[in-house]
Design an enzyme around this catalytic site. Structure first.
Site, mmCIF file in Angstrom:
data_model
loop_
_atom_site.group_PDB
_atom_site.id
_atom_site.type_symbol
_atom_site.label_atom_id
_atom_site.label_comp_id
_atom_site.label_asym_id
_atom_site.label_seq_id
_atom_site.Cartn_x
_atom_site.Cartn_y
_atom_site.Cartn_z
ATOM 1 N N LYS A 69 0.813 -1.219 0.000
ATOM 2 C CA LYS A 69 0.000 0.000 0.000
ATOM 3 C C LYS A 69 0.850 1.274 0.000
ATOM 4 C CE LYS A 69 -0.980 1.048 4.912
ATOM 5 N NZ LYS A 69 -0.131 0.060 5.602
ATOM 6 N N HIS A 190 1.805 -3.541 14.782
ATOM 7 C CA HIS A 190 2.300 -2.377 14.051
ATOM 8 C C HIS A 190 2.234 -1.240 15.053
ATOM 9 C CE1 HIS A 190 2.963 0.695 11.169
ATOM 10 N NE2 HIS A 190 2.792 -0.083 10.112
ATOM 11 N N SER A 193 2.560 4.086 12.048
ATOM 12 C CA SER A 193 3.488 4.425 10.977
ATOM 13 C C SER A 193 4.306 5.655 11.367
ATOM 14 C CB SER A 193 2.699 4.684 9.690
ATOM 15 O OG SER A 193 3.467 4.384 8.573
ATOM 16 N N GLU A 247 7.097 -6.135 7.790
ATOM 17 C CA GLU A 247 6.342 -5.586 6.673
ATOM 18 C C GLU A 247 6.764 -4.144 6.425
ATOM 19 O OE1 GLU A 247 2.512 -6.045 8.350
ATOM 20 O OE2 GLU A 247 2.535 -8.216 8.144
ATOM 21 N N PRO A 248 7.978 -3.936 5.976
ATOM 22 C CA PRO A 248 8.415 -2.560 5.753
ATOM 23 C C PRO A 248 7.726 -1.958 4.537
ATOM 24 C CG PRO A 248 10.075 -4.089 4.972
ATOM 25 C CD PRO A 248 9.009 -4.922 5.619
ATOM 26 N N GLY A 249 7.250 -0.742 4.672
ATOM 27 C CA GLY A 249 6.674 -0.025 3.539
ATOM 28 C C GLY A 249 7.584 1.127 3.189
ATOM 29 N N ARG A 250 7.529 2.153 4.049
ATOM 30 C CA ARG A 250 8.331 3.354 3.822
ATOM 31 C C ARG A 250 9.816 3.060 3.639
ATOM 32 N NH1 ARG A 250 5.707 7.633 6.002
ATOM 33 N NH2 ARG A 250 3.889 7.013 7.152
ATOM 34 N N TYR A 304 -3.055 12.525 4.197
ATOM 35 C CA TYR A 304 -3.184 11.183 4.773
ATOM 36 C C TYR A 304 -1.951 10.706 5.515
ATOM 37 C CZ TYR A 304 -7.181 11.115 1.685
ATOM 38 O OH TYR A 304 -8.342 11.424 1.073
ATOM 39 N N ASP A 334 -10.876 23.010 -6.115
ATOM 40 C CA ASP A 334 -11.279 22.909 -4.727
ATOM 41 C C ASP A 334 -10.302 23.685 -3.856
ATOM 42 O OD1 ASP A 334 -12.130 22.274 -2.222
ATOM 43 O OD2 ASP A 334 -11.815 20.120 -2.375
HETATM 44 C C1 PLP Z 1 0.907 0.125 6.283
HETATM 45 C C2 PLP Z 1 1.356 -1.096 6.968
HETATM 46 C C3 PLP Z 1 2.724 -1.387 7.016
HETATM 47 C C4 PLP Z 1 3.789 -0.477 6.468
HETATM 48 O O1 PLP Z 1 3.946 0.642 7.246
HETATM 49 P P1 PLP Z 1 5.169 1.659 7.000
HETATM 50 O O2 PLP Z 1 5.058 2.608 8.134
HETATM 51 O O3 PLP Z 1 4.956 2.271 5.648
HETATM 52 O O4 PLP Z 1 6.408 0.863 7.031
HETATM 53 C C5 PLP Z 1 3.087 -2.576 7.618
HETATM 54 N N1 PLP Z 1 2.189 -3.426 8.150
HETATM 55 C C6 PLP Z 1 0.847 -3.165 8.123
HETATM 56 C C7 PLP Z 1 -0.118 -4.144 8.719
HETATM 57 C C8 PLP Z 1 0.395 -1.999 7.530
HETATM 58 O O5 PLP Z 1 -0.921 -1.729 7.512
#
Ligand code: PLP
Length: 434
Positions: A69, A190, A193, A247-250, A304, A334
Site C-alpha cells: 500500500k 504495528h 506508521s 512488513e516494511p513499507g516506507r 493522509y 477545490d
Molecule cells: C501500512 C502497513 C505497514 C507499512 O507501514 P510503514 O510505516 O509504511 O512501514 C506494515 N504493516 C501493516 C499491517 C500496515 O498496515
C-alpha cells in the site's frame, strides 16, 4: 523467476557517470521544448537496492514482506520481487506474479478471503472473533497471525484506534481459534506508521513477541535495529524456531521518487496598504502559484500521511534574489487543494519547475484523478550495475556487495533550496512482524 524485460515497464539504464538527477534535467528539457509540461516523477530503482543491502546488514534475522500500500507502482513491486521480498497486501495483489504473500488487512471482505484460498495464499492477520469466524468458514486452511495492540502514542500515523487485540482479548481469541481448529502461526503488531521511540519496540517485542516499526531511516534505522536485535535474541533466540518477518513499507521506497511539477498559473495578491511607506517592495504583495499536481494527486500524502513536503527550485536563484511570501496550490477546483499556505520564494513564473524529493511513500498509491487531472508519469532509471544485480534472482549469494557509487542515485541536494524554513521531510519507517 522474475526476469525484467523492457515490455514490463520502461526503465532507462543510466550510462556510466550518469545519475537519476541527470535524467530529471534531461526530461525537463525534453518536455519544455515539446511544450508539454506535465508533472512527472523520476524513480531510482538503485535506491531500493541500497535499502535492501542495508536491511540485510541491520536485520539479518528478519524476513521482509513489503507493504504494497505504501507504493504499488509496478516497477517497485517488480524490483522487490526480484530481490526476493514477500508482500503484505490488503486484497488480492494487483500483480499475479507476486509470491509469498501475507494478507495483513484486519477487515477482509469474504470474497477476498475465498479468493486467497483459491490462489494458495494462506497467511493472513486477524484481531477479532468475527474475523476469525469469517476465515474459519471461507478458508479453514489459513495460517493466521494475531495482531495485538501496542502503544502507538509516539507514531505519526496512529493505527491503534482501529486495529489490534488487547492481551486479554488475545487469550480469548487463541482459545476460540483452537475450538475452530484454525491454525494461528504467529503474532504481529504495528506500532503506528512513522514511529520514533525505539523503546516502544522493545516493549512490544517483550510484551507479545511482535512487530516493530522504524523511525527516521537515515538517522535512526540502525539505532532502532540495534535495540530490536538484542530484544529478538532475548525473547526469540534463533534456536526458538520462530521465524521473524517484517512488513516494511516506507523503509524501502522512501527516497526513490523525485517529483517534478510545473507552475501552470499565478496570481499576485496585493496586501492591505498599512504603513506601506516604510515597507520595502517585497512586502506589498504575495504570490499564489498553481501547479499541475496537488493534494488530490501526489500530494495526498499531506492529508493522509502527515507529510511535510519541501519544494526545491529547479533554477538556481541569484545571490541577491528577493524572496516573497507565497502560497502553492494544486490544479483542482477545490479550495482544499493547497500544498503550502505560506512559504518564501523568489518570484516564479508560469512554466517554471519545482522539485519535490522523497515523494514515494503514500503518494502515487492513493493519488486520484479527481477533476480530470491525470497522475504524473513515472520514469524509472537504474544504473548498469543495478541491472546486473536484478538478473541473478536465483543467485543464492544475492545481493553481492556493490560499491556505493556503482548504484545510480539522486544526489542528496539535486536542486536549489527554496530558502524555506520548513520541517524536515517526513521520516521513514518500517515495521516488523514476528
Ligand atoms: C501500512 C502497513 C505497514 C507499512 O507501514 P510503514 O510505516 O509504511 O512501514 C506494515 N504493516 C501493516 C499491517 C500496515 O498496515
Amino acid at each position: 523467476m522474475n526476469n525484467f524485460s523492457n515490455e514490463e515497464f520502461d526503465c532507462h539504464f543510466l550510462d556510466e557517470g550518469f545519475t537519476a538527477k541527470d535524467i530529471l534535467d534531461q526530461k525537463i528539457n525534453e518536455v519544455s521544448t515539446s511544450g508539454d509540461k506535465d508533472a512527472f516523477y523520476v524513480a531510482d530503482l538503485g535506491d531500493i537496492l541500497k535499502k535492501h543491502r542495508r536491511w540485510l546488514k541491520a536485520l539479518p534475522r528478519v524476513t521482509h514482506f513489503y507493504a504494497v500500500k505504501c507504493n504499488d507502482s509496478r516497477a517497485i513491486v517488480k524490483t522487490l520481487a526480484a530481490i526476493g521480498t514477500g508482500f503484505d497486501c490488503a486484497t488480492r495483489p494487483k500483480y499475479n506474479w507476486c509470491r509469498r504473500i501475507i494478507y495483513a488487512n484486519l477487515c477482509k471482505q469474504v470474497s477476498q478471503i475465498k479468493n486467497a484460498a483459491n490462489n494458495g495464499i494462506q497467511m493472513m492477520t486477524f484481531d477479532s472473533e468475527v474475523e476469525l469466524m469469517k476465515v474459519a468458514r471461507a478458508h479453514p486452511k489459513a495460517k493466521l497471525v494475531l495482531r495485538i495492540a501496542t502503544d502507538d502514542s509516539k507514531a505519526v500515523c496512529r493505527l491503534g484506534v482501529k486495529f489490534g487485540a488487547t492481551l486479554k482479548t488475545s487469550r480469548i481469541l487463541l482459545e476460540r481459534a483452537k475450538e475452530l481448529n484454525i491454525d494461528v502461526i504467529g503474532v504481529s503488531f504495528h506500532v503506528g506508521s512513522g514511529h520514533k521511540d525505539p523503546e516502544t519496540f522493545v516493549q512490544a517485542i517483550s510484551d507479545a513477541c511482535c512487530v516493530f516499526d522504524m523511525g527516521d531511516v537515515k538517522l535512526k534505522f540502525e539505532e532502532i535495529t540495534s535495540v530490536i536485535n538484542p530484544a529478538l535474541d532475548k525473547y526469540f533466540p534463533s534456536d526458538s524456531g520462530v521465524r521473524i518477518i517484517a512488513e516494511p513499507g516506507r523503509y524501502y521506497v522512501v527516497s526513490a521518487f523525485t517529483l517534478a511539477v510545473n507552475i501552470i498559473a499565478k496570481k499576485i495578491v496585493l496586501k492591505e496598504q498599512i504603513g506601506s511607506d516604510h515597507e520595502d517592495e517585497s512586502n506589498k504583495h504575495t504570490f499564489m502559484y498553481y501547479m499541475n499536481d496537488g493534494v488530490y494527486g501526489s500530494f495526498n500524502c499531506i492529508l493522509y500521511d502527515h507529510a511535510h513536503v519541501k519544494p526545491l527550485l529547479q533554477k538556481r536563484p541569484k545571490a541577491d534574489e528577493k524572496y516573497y511570501s507565497s502560497s502553492i496550490w494544486g490544479p483542482t477546483c477545490d479550495g482544499l487543494d493547497r500544498i503550502f499556505e505560506h512559504c518564501d520564494l523568489p518570484e516564479m513564473h508560469v512554466g517554471d519547475w519545482m522539485l519535490f524529493e522523497n515523494m514515494s511513500t503514500y503518494t502515487v498509491a492513493a493519488a486520484s484523478t479527481f477533476n480530470g487531472f491525470q497522475r504524473p508519469t513515472i520514469y524509472y532509471v537504474m544504473s548498469g550495475p543495478t541491472w546486473q544485480l536484478m538478473q541473478p534472482i536465483q543467485n543464492p549469494h544475492f545481493p553481492p556487495e556493490v560499491e556505493e557509487q556503482d548504484v545510480g542515485t539522486l544526489p542528496v541536494s539535486c536542486a536549489w533550496e527554496s530558502g524555506m524554513k520548513h520541517h524536515p521531510a517526513t521520516c521513514a519507517s518500517a515495521s516488523i512482524n514476528v
